[in-house]
Design a protein around this motif. Structure first.
Motif, short mmCIF file in Angstrom:
data_model
loop_
_atom_site.label_atom_id
_atom_site.label_comp_id
_atom_site.label_asym_id
_atom_site.label_seq_id
_atom_site.Cartn_x
_atom_site.Cartn_y
_atom_site.Cartn_z
N TYR A 59 0.87 -1.16 0.00
CA TYR A 59 0.00 0.00 0.00
C TYR A 59 0.92 1.22 0.00
O TYR A 59 1.79 1.32 0.87
N PRO A 60 0.77 2.14 -0.97
CA PRO A 60 1.73 3.24 -1.04
C PRO A 60 1.45 4.35 -0.02
O PRO A 60 0.98 5.41 -0.37
N SER A 61 1.72 4.06 1.23
CA SER A 61 1.74 5.14 2.21
C SER A 61 3.08 5.82 1.99
O SER A 61 3.74 5.56 1.02
N GLY A 62 3.52 6.67 2.90
CA GLY A 62 4.72 7.46 2.64
C GLY A 62 5.92 6.70 2.11
O GLY A 62 6.42 6.99 1.04
N GLU A 63 6.36 5.71 2.84
CA GLU A 63 7.60 5.05 2.49
C GLU A 63 7.48 3.56 2.79
O GLU A 63 6.57 3.13 3.47
N ILE A 64 8.44 2.79 2.31
CA ILE A 64 8.46 1.38 2.70
C ILE A 64 9.11 1.29 4.08
O ILE A 64 9.88 2.14 4.49
N HIS A 65 8.76 0.23 4.80
CA HIS A 65 9.37 -0.01 6.10
C HIS A 65 10.13 -1.33 6.08
O HIS A 65 10.17 -2.01 5.05
N MET A 66 10.73 -1.67 7.20
CA MET A 66 11.59 -2.86 7.24
C MET A 66 10.83 -4.15 6.87
O MET A 66 11.42 -5.05 6.30
N GLY A 67 9.56 -4.19 7.24
CA GLY A 67 8.77 -5.37 6.88
C GLY A 67 8.73 -5.56 5.37
O GLY A 67 8.86 -6.68 4.87
N LYS A 597 6.12 -3.58 17.75
CA LYS A 597 6.11 -3.49 16.31
C LYS A 597 6.62 -2.10 15.92
O LYS A 597 6.25 -1.11 16.54
N MET A 598 7.47 -2.05 14.89
CA MET A 598 7.97 -0.73 14.47
C MET A 598 6.81 0.12 13.98
O MET A 598 6.05 -0.30 13.12
N SER A 599 6.67 1.31 14.54
CA SER A 599 5.64 2.21 14.03
C SER A 599 6.04 3.65 14.34
O SER A 599 6.74 3.92 15.32
N LYS A 600 5.56 4.53 13.49
CA LYS A 600 5.89 5.94 13.64
C LYS A 600 5.44 6.46 15.00
O LYS A 600 6.16 7.19 15.67
N SER A 601 4.22 6.03 15.41
CA SER A 601 3.68 6.58 16.66
C SER A 601 4.53 6.16 17.85
O SER A 601 4.63 6.89 18.83
N LYS A 602 5.16 4.98 17.78
CA LYS A 602 6.01 4.56 18.89
C LYS A 602 7.42 5.13 18.76
O LYS A 602 8.23 5.00 19.68
N GLY A 603 7.73 5.71 17.61
CA GLY A 603 9.04 6.32 17.43
C GLY A 603 10.17 5.32 17.41
O GLY A 603 11.32 5.66 17.71
N ASN A 604 9.88 4.07 17.06
CA ASN A 604 10.94 3.05 17.06
C ASN A 604 11.23 2.54 15.65
O ASN A 604 11.69 1.42 15.48
N VAL A 605 10.96 3.37 14.67
CA VAL A 605 11.16 2.97 13.28
C VAL A 605 12.63 3.13 12.89
O VAL A 605 13.27 4.11 13.26
N TRP A 636 14.65 -6.27 15.95
CA TRP A 636 15.69 -5.61 15.18
C TRP A 636 16.87 -5.27 16.09
O TRP A 636 16.68 -4.89 17.24
N SER A 637 18.10 -5.42 15.57
CA SER A 637 19.27 -5.02 16.35
C SER A 637 20.11 -4.05 15.53
O SER A 637 20.56 -4.37 14.43
N ASP A 638 20.33 -2.86 16.07
CA ASP A 638 21.12 -1.84 15.37
C ASP A 638 22.56 -2.29 15.18
O ASP A 638 23.23 -1.91 14.23
#
Length: 841
Positions: A59-67, A597-605, A636-638
Motif C-alpha cells: 500500500y503506497p503510504s509514505g515510504e516502505i518499512h523494514m517489513g 512493532k515498528m511504528s511511527k507513533s512509537k518512534g521506534n522505526v 531488530w538489532s542496530d
RNA sequence: GGGGACGUGGCGGAACGGCAGACGCGGAGGUCUCAAACACCUCUGGGGGAAACCCCGUGUGGGUUCGACUCCCACCGUCCCCACCA
C-alpha cells in the motif's frame, strides 16, 4: 618483488557499486518477464519450467518499512535462485493504491488523493530500486489507475451477470468515524480495523459479493490444491466455520409464517422449552403487532440496535430478553413454547432464530435461569439416572431420555432419526451452516473504484455497458465523509442516462472495497497494459497459479480468502484455468524493536534509507534475512546489522586479494589434499546447503551462515598461509568464487562487482552451481561412541568400516573400556559411519 | 470458552531421532597504533580441576526409544487466531 595489484580497491564503498549495477540491470532489462500479454503482439510460451514469484503488493503510504524490505528481499532471493536454475521467472511489482489513508490525507491537506498517491508511488519505487530488487518494471501497475480499475469494474459486471454481485438490505457494520460500512472481516472485536472506533449495526441496502456460495469449495480446495502454512489454513477453516446441523421449522401459534431455525443439535429437540428471535428478526414486529407486549419488545429491539457490536459480543454480559406473549409449536412434542426476543441471538448467523435447549446449552441455560423458564433433560450420560435434575447444562455424550421415539438412542443416532422424522413431514432437514458471511463491498467513501451501475426509475439497477468503462472517479472539492460517497455531490457524475431505456437515471455512488482491487492484481501483471481485456487466457494460464506467494500473516483471512474466491469465480466463468491463485504461501514474521512493532507513533522505526546510506543495500538485505527464521517475529538489532557489513567487507578483502584472471574451474579431486581439499569440500557443502535452504526450506538465515562459514575458513587459511602452493591457490580461488556466486541472490550488487573482478560475466545469468558429489563423500568419518546413549568418545575411521570392526574399535577406546568393564554388553547399536552405542547392564 | 504456535548461552538463533550451542551480536584478553577507530588473533553455557579431564545443562513432570532439544501425554509460561456462531 612487489605484491601483485589487488583486483578490487582496499575498501568497499557500496554507493557507487550499487548504483552501477542497478543501472546495468535497468539498461539491459535483465529481469524482464516473458511472456506478458501486450496489445497486438502474440507471445511465445517458453518450454522451460516457470516460476511466478510474488510478494504481496505494498500500500503506497509514505515510504516502505523494514517489513517490506524483508518481504521483497525474500522474494528476490527466490526469484534470483529460480532464474539461475534455468526457470522462466516472473517477479512483478505494483501498488494497492486505492484506500482510506490517501483519502484521509486529502481531507487533512487538500491534496487530491490521486496526486498524493502518485507522489508516494514515485518515492516507494525509488526505494525499491535502491534496494536492487530484480523486478520487471515494465509490468508495474497501480490499482487506482483508471486502466486498472476499468477491469476491476469489468470483473464486477461479470460477477453481476452470474448473480454473484447483488444489492440487498441487511444489518451491516457501520463505522461512525470513517462514515462507511465495513466488511465483516474488517471488524475486529467489534471495532473498525482502520480507525478503532466501535462499529454500529445498521440496516442498509448495500452491494454484496456472494462468497458464501463458494464456502464449501473454499474449504475443499484447501486440502487438495495448496501448500500453505497449517496455521493459515486453520484460520481460514475457522473463518468459514462449517458446521453440520439441521433446519427445523416451527409453526406459530395463532397464525403467521412458520419460523425456521438452524441447530447443530437436532437430537435435543424434545428439550426445546422456549424459542428466541434476534432483535432484528423481521418476524418480531409482526408477532407483537397490536399486543400488550408491543411497546416493551420494540423498546428492547431498539436498545439492542443502539448497542455496539462489541457490547453485544460480550460473553460475560447477563442474558437479557423480553417475552413476546406469543408461542410457537415444538414439532416433536406438539407443545406450545414461548417466544422471546434476546440479543444473544444474532441475526446474521443461521436464520436469526433459535430453538432454546436449556438442558444442554450453556447460553440457553443461563437465559432460562435468568427468566424462570423450564429446563428439561433429554440426554443422560451412560449409567446416570435419567430423572436426575440438571444443575448445569450437560453437553457431553450419552443416550436420549424424555424424548419419545428417540429414547435410548445415542446423540448421533438421534440426529439422523429426528431429521428423517422431520423430513417426512416437511418440517426440517439436515443442512450445513457456515459462519462465513457474504462480502459487503460497498463503501461510502471517495478513493476507490466506482461500482459501475446506474439506477433507473424504469429499469432499476442497470449495469454500465463494457464499452463505457471505466466509470471514472470524478474530481471533488471536499473529501470529507458525509455518510455517502463525496462523489454523490458531483451532479455531472450522478446524473446520467439509463443505458437501457435512455431516460434519466442516477449513477451508483458507492465505491468498492479496496480488497476487490487486490483480489485479482496478480492476474493483471500478466497483461499490465492490455487495453482489450483484463488478461489473456493463454498467458494467464501459463503463469498461474503463483508458485510462491510471500506476505504478512495479517492477510491470512481477508486478502487470501477473497483472492481465492475471485479465482474460483473467474475459473467458473471460463476466463481462467487455475482454481487457486497461490500454490505455495509463505507468511513472514514481523520486525519488532524495543519489544514493539515498528511504528511511527512509537518512534521506534528504523529507516531503510538510513541503513542503505550508511551500510549499503546489500548489508541491509543480508541482515533482514539473517536476523532469524523468516517466519518468526524478530527483534531488530542496530548492532547486528553492522555485522553483515563486516561480513561483506571480509569477503571483499578475500576476493580483492586474489590474482587477476578468469573464473576458476572446480579443481580435480585427485589434485587436492590437506587444507585445500577441506576448503573445496566446504565450498561444495555450502552449495548443497544454500540450494536446499533457498529452494525448499525457506531458511535464509542458515543459508547465509553457511556462506559465512565458507568465507571464514578461506580467510583463516589465507592468514595462515596454507594456500600458497598452486593447488592451494586454485582451491582458494574456486572457493571464494563459489561464496560470491552463492551470496548473489542476497547481496546482488557487491557480488556482481566481485564476480566481474574475478573475470566473470553477468552473475544474474550464471547457472546456479551444483554440488560435486565426489567432494561431499568423505574417506574418513568421525564415529561417535556412546555407552547407554551417553557420549563417551569419538574415533576417526575409514568410511564404510564394517559394523563389527566399529564395535571392536569402540570397545577398545580408552574412555570406553573402563565404562563397560565388568559389565555385560547386552546390545550393540551401530549406525554406519556415524555412531556406536553400547548398551550395558 | 474453542483452536493453533512457541519455550535452547548475556542476546538473535543452529541442530529435519544420533557430537547441544553452527553463524552472528555482545563481552574479555591480545596484535597493530603516539593514541583511537578499523582490522586481525584467542577465549566466551554453568560448576570442579594446575592440567588431562570430570560432572551438570535445551520451561517442569512423566512416557516411547539402544539413544529425545527433536516424538507422545500432562502441567507452567508467552504469543497469535476465533468467540453469546445456536
Amino acid at each position: 618483488m612487489s605484491a601483485p595489484p589487488r583486483i578490487l580497491p582496499e575498501r568497499y564503498d557500496p554507493a557507487p557499486v550499487e548504483s552501477k549495477w542497478q543501472a546495468v540491470w535497468d539498461a539491459e532489462g535483465a529481469f524482464r518477464a516473458e511472456p506478458v500479454s501486450r496489445d497486438g503482439v502474440a507471445a511465445e510460451l517458453p518450454d522451460r519450467p516457470k516460476a511466478y514469484v510474488l510478494e504481496m503488493l505494498p500500500y503506497p503510504s509514505g515510504e516502505i518499512h523494514m517489513g517490506h524490505v524483508k518481504n521483497y528481499t525474500m522474494g528476490d532471493v527466490v526469484a534470483h535462485h529460480r532464474r539461475r536454475m534455468g526457470m522462466a521467472v516472473f517477479h512483478p511489482m505494483g501498488y494497492d493504491s486505492f484506500g482510506l489513508p490517501a483519502e484521509n490525507a486529502a481531507i487533512r491537506t487538500g491534496v487530491p488523493p490521486a496526486e498524493g498517491t502518485a507522489r508516494n508511488i514515485a518515492r516507494i519505487r525509488q526505494q525499491l530500486k535502491a534496494l536492487g530488487f530484480a523486478i520487471d518494471w515494465d509490468t508495474e501497475i497501480a490499482t487506482s489507475d483508471p486502466e486498472y480499475y476499468r477491469w476491476t469494474q469489468w470483473l464486477f459486471l461479470r460477477m453481476y451477470e452470474r448473480g454473484l454481485a447483488e444489492r440487498r438490505e441487511a444489518a451491516v457494520n457501520w463505522c461512525p468515524h470513517d462514515q462507511t460500512v465495513l466488511a465483516n472481516e474488517q471488524v475486529i472485536d467489534g471495532r473498525c480495523e482502520r480507525c478503532g472506533h466501535a462499529v454500529e449495526l445498521r440496516q442498509l441496502t448495500q452491494w454484496f459479493l456472494r462468497i458464501t456460495d463458494y464456502a464449501q469449495r473454499l474449504l475443499d480446495d484447501m486440502d487438495e490444491l495448496v501448500d500453505w502454512p497449517e496455521r493459515v489454513l486453520t484460520m481460514q477453516r475457522n473463518w468459514i466455520g462449517r458446521s453440520e446441523g439441521a433446519r427445523v421449522v416451527f409453526a406459530v401459534e395463532g397464525g403467521g409464517d412458520p419460523i425456521p431455525v438452524f441447530t447443530t443439535r437436532p437430537d435435543t429437540l424434545f428439550g426445546a422449552t422456549f424459542f428466541i428471535l434476534a432483535p432484528e428478526h423481521p418476524a418480531v414486529v409482526h408477532l407483537v403487532e397490536g399486543r400488550p407486549e408491543e411497546a416493551e419488545v420494540r423498546e428492547y429491539a431498539a436498545a439492542a440496535a443502539r448497542a455496539s457490536a462489541a457490547e453485544r459480543g460480550e460473553t460475560e454480559r447477563p442474558k437479557t430478553g423480553v417475552f413476546t406473549g406469543r408461542h410457537v409449536v415444538n414439532p416433536v412434542t406438539g407443545d406450545p413454547i414461548p417466544v422471546w426476543v434476546a440479543d444473544y441471538v444474532l441475526m446474521d448467523y443461521g436464520t436469526g432464530a433459535i430453538m432454546a435447549v436449556p438442558g444442554h446449552d450453556e447460553r440457553d441455560f443461563a437465559f432460562a435461569r435468568a427468566h424462570g423458564l423450564p429446563v428439561t433433560r433429554v440426554i443422560a450420560p451412560e449409567g446416570e439416572n435419567p430423572a436426575a435434575p440438571l444443575d448445569e447444562p450437560y453437553t457431553g455424550p450419552g443416550r436420549l431420555v424424555n424424548s419419545g421415539f428417540l429414547n435410548g438412542l445415542t446423540v448421533d443416532e438421534a440426529k439422523t432419526t429426528v431429521a428423517e422424522w422431520l423430513c417426512e413431514r416437511g418440517l426440517g432437514e439436515l443442512t450445513v451452516g457456515y459462519r462465513l458471511r457474504d462480502w459487503l463491498i460497498s463503501r461510502q467513501r471517495y478513493w476507490g473504484a466506482p461500482i459501475p451501475v446506474v439506477h433507473c426509475p424504469v429499469d432499476g439497477v442497470v449495469p454500465v455497458p463494457d464499452d463505457q468503462l471505466p466509470v471514472v472517479l470524478p474530481h471533488v472539492d471536499d473529501y470529507a465523509p458525509k455518510g455517502q460517497s463525496p462523489i454523490a455531490s458531483v451532479a455531472e457524475f450522478v446524473n446520467t442516462t439509463c443505458p437501457k431505456c435512455g431516460g434519466p437515471a442516477r449513477r451508483e455512488t458507492d465505491t468498492m472495497d479496496t480488497f476487490v482491487d487486490s483480489s485479482w492484481y496478480f492476474l493483471r501483471y500478466t497483461a499490465p497494459h492490455l487495453t482489450t481485456a483484463p488478461f489473456e487466457r493463454e498467458i494467464v494460464d501459463y503463469w498461474l497459479p503463483v508458485d510462491q506467494y510471500i506476505g504478512g500473516i495479517e492477510h491470512a483471512i481477508l486478502h487470501l480468502l477473497y483472492a481465492r474466491f475471485f479465482v474460483k469465480v473467474l475459473h467458473d466463468a471460463g476466463l481462467l484455468g487455475a482454481r487457486e491463485p497461490f500454490a505455495r504461501l509463505f507468511t513472514q514474521g514481523m520486525i519488532y524493536r524495543d519489544g514493539a512493532k515498528m511504528s511511527k507513533s512509537k518512534g521506534n522505526v528504523v529507516s531503510p534509507d538510513e541503513i542503505v546510506a550508511r551500510l549499503g543495500a546489500d548489508a541491509l538485505r543480508l541482515y533482514v534475512l539473517f536476523m532469524g527464521p523468516a517466519a518468526e517475529d524478530i527483534e531488530w538489532s542496530d548492532r547486528a546489522v553492522e555485522g553483515q557489513r563486516r561480513f561483506i567487507d571480509r569477503l571483499w578483502r578475500l576476493v580483492g586479494g586474489l590474482e587477476a584472471g578468469g573464473l576458476a574451474a572446480r579443481p580435480a579431486r585427485e589434485a587436492l589434499e590437506g587444507p585445500a581439499l577441506e576448503l573445496v569440500r566446504a565450498a561444495e557443502a555450502a552449495i548443497a546447503k544454500v540450494s536446499e535452504d533457498i529452494g525448499e526450506r525457506f531458511s535464509f538465515h542458515t543459508a547465509i551462515s553457511s556462506v559465512q562459514e565458507l568465507v571464514n575458513l578461506a580467510t583463516k587459511g589465507v592468514a595462515e598461509g596454507v594456500f600458497d602452493d598452486d593447488a592451494g591457490r586454485a582451491a582458494l580461488r574456486y572457493a571464494s568464487q563459489t561464496a560470491v556466486s552463492l551470496l548473489f541472490p542476497f547481496a546482488p550488487h557487491v557480488t556482481s562487482e566481485m564476480w566481474e573482478a574475478l573475470g566473470g560475466g553477468p552473475l544474474w545469468r550464471e547457472p546456479w552451481p551444483e554440488a560435486a558429489p565426489e567432494f561431499l563423500a568423505r574417506e574418513t568419518v568421525t564415529v561417535v561412541v556412546q555407552v547407554n546413549g551417553k557420549l563417551r568418545d569419538r574415533a576417526e575411521v575409514a568410511a564404510g568400516t564394517p559394523d563389527a570392526d566399529l564395535v571392536a574399535l569402540a570397545r577398545a577406546l580408552s574412555k570406553v573400556a573402563p565404562a563397560i568393564e565388568g559389565k555385560q554388553v547386552v546390545r550393540e547399536v551401530v549406525v554406519p559411519d556415524r555412531l556406536v552405542n553400547l548398551v550395558v547392564k
